[in-house]
Design an enzyme around this catalytic site. Structure first.
Site, mmCIF file in Angstrom:
data_model
loop_
_atom_site.group_PDB
_atom_site.id
_atom_site.type_symbol
_atom_site.label_atom_id
_atom_site.label_comp_id
_atom_site.label_asym_id
_atom_site.label_seq_id
_atom_site.Cartn_x
_atom_site.Cartn_y
_atom_site.Cartn_z
ATOM 1 N N GLU A 199 -24.426 0.669 14.729
ATOM 2 C CA GLU A 199 -23.562 1.796 15.030
ATOM 3 C C GLU A 199 -24.316 3.181 14.992
ATOM 4 O OE1 GLU A 199 -20.726 1.305 11.874
ATOM 5 O OE2 GLU A 199 -19.103 0.111 13.303
ATOM 6 N N HIS A 202 -13.171 11.133 12.916
ATOM 7 C CA HIS A 202 -13.781 10.019 13.879
ATOM 8 C C HIS A 202 -13.841 10.592 15.186
ATOM 9 C CE1 HIS A 202 -14.657 6.404 15.704
ATOM 10 N NE2 HIS A 202 -14.774 5.721 14.525
HETATM 11 C C1 LIG Z 1 -9.125 2.789 11.220
HETATM 12 C C2 LIG Z 1 -10.189 2.793 10.053
HETATM 13 C C3 LIG Z 1 -11.506 2.063 10.598
HETATM 14 C C4 LIG Z 1 -12.365 1.998 9.521
HETATM 15 N N1 LIG Z 1 -13.588 1.291 9.929
HETATM 16 C C5 LIG Z 1 -14.478 1.171 8.744
HETATM 17 C C6 LIG Z 1 -15.671 0.311 9.095
HETATM 18 O O1 LIG Z 1 -15.778 -0.202 10.113
HETATM 19 N N2 LIG Z 1 -16.448 0.134 8.014
HETATM 20 C C7 LIG Z 1 -16.324 1.046 6.900
HETATM 21 O O2 LIG Z 1 -17.186 0.691 6.033
HETATM 22 N N3 LIG Z 1 -15.372 1.936 6.513
HETATM 23 C C8 LIG Z 1 -14.518 1.738 7.577
HETATM 24 N N4 LIG Z 1 -13.299 2.618 7.368
HETATM 25 C C9 LIG Z 1 -13.128 3.135 5.823
HETATM 26 C C10 LIG Z 1 -12.876 1.964 4.937
HETATM 27 O O3 LIG Z 1 -11.866 1.196 5.466
HETATM 28 C C11 LIG Z 1 -12.060 2.800 3.741
HETATM 29 O O4 LIG Z 1 -12.844 3.918 3.071
HETATM 30 C C12 LIG Z 1 -11.895 1.477 2.654
HETATM 31 O O5 LIG Z 1 -11.298 0.487 3.145
HETATM 32 C C13 LIG Z 1 -11.194 2.241 1.476
HETATM 33 O O6 LIG Z 1 -10.837 1.151 0.585
HETATM 34 P P1 LIG Z 1 -10.092 1.655 -0.664
HETATM 35 O O7 LIG Z 1 -10.127 0.341 -1.476
HETATM 36 O O8 LIG Z 1 -10.817 2.568 -1.703
HETATM 37 O O9 LIG Z 1 -8.850 2.016 -0.417
HETATM 38 P P2 LIG Z 1 -7.630 1.506 0.723
HETATM 39 O O10 LIG Z 1 -8.142 0.251 1.321
HETATM 40 O O11 LIG Z 1 -7.151 2.588 1.488
HETATM 41 O O12 LIG Z 1 -6.489 1.196 -0.452
HETATM 42 C C14 LIG Z 1 -5.552 2.031 -0.858
HETATM 43 C C15 LIG Z 1 -4.626 1.394 -1.780
HETATM 44 O O13 LIG Z 1 -4.095 2.417 -2.686
HETATM 45 C C16 LIG Z 1 -2.735 2.334 -2.668
HETATM 46 N N5 LIG Z 1 -2.036 3.575 -3.093
HETATM 47 C C17 LIG Z 1 -2.407 4.738 -2.789
HETATM 48 N N6 LIG Z 1 -1.489 5.667 -3.646
HETATM 49 C C18 LIG Z 1 -0.898 4.868 -4.483
HETATM 50 C C19 LIG Z 1 -0.083 5.510 -5.438
HETATM 51 N N7 LIG Z 1 0.310 6.519 -5.866
HETATM 52 N N8 LIG Z 1 0.545 4.425 -6.155
HETATM 53 C C20 LIG Z 1 0.431 3.051 -5.824
HETATM 54 N N9 LIG Z 1 -0.530 2.599 -4.698
HETATM 55 C C21 LIG Z 1 -1.248 3.715 -4.198
HETATM 56 C C22 LIG Z 1 -2.264 1.843 -1.365
HETATM 57 O O14 LIG Z 1 -0.844 1.495 -1.121
HETATM 58 C C23 LIG Z 1 -3.421 0.907 -1.203
HETATM 59 O O15 LIG Z 1 -2.982 -0.326 -1.562
HETATM 60 C C24 LIG Z 1 -12.279 2.635 8.107
HETATM 61 C C25 LIG Z 1 -11.198 3.253 8.015
HETATM 62 C C26 LIG Z 1 -10.100 3.317 9.053
HETATM 63 C C27 LIG Z 1 -8.934 4.008 8.579
#
Ligand SMILES: Cc1cc2nc3c(=O)[nH]c(=O)nc-3n(C[C@H](O)[C@H](O)[C@H](O)COP(=O)(O)OP(=O)(O)OC[C@H]3O[C@@H](n4cnc5c(N)ncnc54)[C@H](O)[C@@H]3O)c2cc1C
Length: 527
Positions: free
Chosen positions: A113, A241
């Site tokens: 990438e 993005h």
């Molecule tokens: C379209 C897209 C493509 C991407 N592609 C890539 C990629 O190819 N490679 C890469 O490394 N990264 C990628 N990213 C970034 C990556 O997906 C995220 O940074 C990562 O998945 C975040 O994971 P996380 O566990 O921190 O949070 P998330 O997966 O966002 O989970 C957040 C959780 O918190 C919960 N939550 C939030 N607020 C509250 C609240 N007040 N009370 C209770 N629950 C709450 C939500 O319901 C959810 O369950 C991409 C992101 C997007 C949007």
């Protein structure tokens, strides 16, 4: 209602789920999500997860690429640590049932990438996040020590403030005793007391009009920690993005993965002219901040609503097999990517900053950890290298879990915590105010605090946001809790942090571009 658990995990993306799986043999876990278990940013990740897994590639190259993207603000020790721990974390994901594509010899089929000097992105076709989420969700559902609370919204962290003490930011002894959580089905606030709490609430994309993030990404965890007097940093670095599908009626915007650029697609203006070579010698493979600014500039100068990403010169069968999801999605709106160019626009995608944590995921508040996109670890610096965020989530969930398992033995539940005080609140009649302020907040952030900023724009943004802040706080005091109102309040807090930190950074660096200071301070020092 009160509940007591050893580990409270707020968020069910990669960070929350992998932490839960690791600590669950050491105590009772409560996993809270405001949506259903699978609706996370993680699920939408397409490109993949970066790790060094084959010979010509080296840790040193991955470190160098990460630091180059981070534009002088990465913490090199952290980068080295995350990169070298990556292969083991990948093995664990595979052991948990996540399937990454392999070539006929059985080795990982690695993609390349923008910003990566080697092929090092493990992927599951173009739906890597969905596959990881599927595998981990299935495991979590089976674990007898993990209770899952879907449709439960974490509202506030519980600290000594709730025992009547005055807490100040930077005070060393703040302790977290759990969280107040709104049961969205029964409209009831539960007091969840925990020995250890993990914030894994993900990103902030919905602060902006156009975003690739699902509706859950409203910065709740960052806002909660800020209000609990924790430390937040680097919020000025919002990654846009470069290529989300231009389809004005759709939200979240559908992402066209950067892997398609790695595969050979190039950007063109609406009249078919290639333009990226004017901005960077890597052309369409330049780092995403440069690409996003270039597209923003071309669109503004020409008055166009989008640019094209052209893959029509590439092998059609290869395109269809590597990007089946993109192929299908574009087909559904009448675009055949093997023959037609894809209209794209930049969209808010990722926040590099967040809750400041140390190398083990500890926040400034005792017994409170943060991991994933909500955390600021020092890995990304001023700009995130593609596919490093899933990696960061899984590495920090692992490190936090080790500390938490160690700490839990000496911790007890806090006594005398009162239940949520509903006094003085009535039913929220004013959905109109909430909805309108939500839209206004997105306008302010998109118009004045987007890809290109200036002192004037930021001042205007702050003045406008302050009005909405006062109105919303007033409403919050009077109303019974609702998800929309809490989210709006959180997003206003987060918007404030982005603007203030953007104002404090008197230079352009990484993702933060200010017309008043077009150079980085280091560049100014040199010349
Ligand atoms: C379209 C897209 C493509 C991407 N592609 C890539 C990629 O190819 N490679 C890469 O490394 N990264 C990628 N990213 C970034 C990556 O997906 C995220 O940074 C990562 O998945 C975040 O994971 P996380 O566990 O921190 O949070 P998330 O997966 O966002 O989970 C957040 C959780 O918190 C919960 N939550 C939030 N607020 C509250 C609240 N007040 N009370 C209770 N629950 C709450 C939500 O319901 C959810 O369950 C991409 C992101 C997007 C949007």
């Amino acid at each position: 209602m009160k509940k007591k658990v050893d580990f409270l995990v707020i968020g069910t993306g990669l960070a929350g789920l992998s932490f839960a799986l690791k600590v669950a043999d050491h105590g009772k876990v409560c996993l809270v999500t405001k949506s259903n278990l699978d609706e996370t940013n993680t699920k939408y990740a397409q490109g993949g997860i970066a790790a060094v897994t084959y010979k010509p590639d080296t840790f040193e190259k991955h470190v160098k690429d990460t630091i180059t993207a981070g534009d002088g603000l990465c913490n090199e020790e952290i980068v080295r640590m995350v990169v070298t721990e990556a292969p083991r974390r990948i093995e664990e994901l595979v052991e948990w049932g996540a399937r990454f594509d392999r070539n006929p010899d059985g080795d990982f089929d690695l993609a390349r990438e923008g910003g990566h000097s080697e092929h090092r992105i493990l992927h599951h076709r173009d739906q890597t996040g969905k596959e990881i989420q599927r595998a981990l969700s299935a495991r979590v559902r089976k674990h007898k020590n993990i209770e899952i609370l879907e449709e439960h919204f974490a509202v506030e962290l519980i600290t000594q403030h709730h025992l009547g003490h005055l807490i100040k930011r930077y005070y060393e002894n703040i302790r977290c005793f759990g969280a107040y959580v709104l049961d969205l089905k029964n409209n009831d606030v539960i007091t969840i007391l925990s020995k250890i709490t993990l914030i894994a609430t993900g990103g902030v994309g919905n602060l902006y009009n156009t975003t690739t993030n699902p509706f859950i990404a409203t910065g709740d965890g960052i806002a909660m920690v800020y209000r609990a007097k924790g430390i937040i940093e680097n919020m000025e670095f919002v990654q846009f993005h470069p290529s989300s599908l231009y389809n004005p009626n759709e939200r979240p915007s559908f992402l066209i993965t950067e892997a398609i650029r790695g595969f050979g697609a190039i950007f063109r203006t609406i009249d078919g002219k290639e333009f990226m070579h004017k901005y960077d010698k890597q052309g369409s493979l330049a780092p995403r901040d440069i690409v996003a600014r270039a597209i923003d500039n071309e669109m503004k100068v020409r008055g166009d609503d989008f640019v094209y990403l052209d893959a029509t010169h590439l092998d059609p069968a290869g395109l269809r097999s590597h990007f089946p999801n993109i192929y299908k999605k574009c087909r559904s709106i009448g675009i055949d990517i093997t023959r037609d160019m894809i209209p794209v626009v930049p969209a808010a995608h990722f926040i590099c900053g967040g809750i400041k944590v140390d190398k083990n995921g500890r926040t400034h508040i005792n017994n409170l950890f943060a991991a994933g996109e909500a955390a600021s670890t020092g890995l990304h610096g001023a700009n995130r290298l593609a596919s490093n965020s899933l990696l960061e989530a899984v590495v920090y969930a692992d490190r936090s879990s080790r500390e938490a398992i160690h700490d839990i033995k000496k911790l007890n539940f806090q006594k005398n915590i009162l239940d949520w005080n509903y006094e003085g609140t009535s039913h929220p009649e004013e959905m109109v105010l909430i909805t309108q302020n939500y839209k206004e907040m997105q306008q302010i952030m998109s118009n004045y605090v987007g890809i290109v900023r200036s002192e004037l724009r930021l001042t205007r943004a702050l003045q406008r946001l302050e009005i909405i802040y006062r109105e919303t706080e007033e409403l919050y005091k009077k109303s019974t809790l609702s998800k929309k109102l809490c989210e709006l309040r959180n997003m206003i807090n987060v918007g404030y942090l982005i603007i203030k930190m953007a104002q404090d950074r008197k230079e352009s660096r990484g993702l933060h571009y200010m017309t008043d200071y077009p150079k980085s301070k280091k560049a100014l020092d040199i010349h």
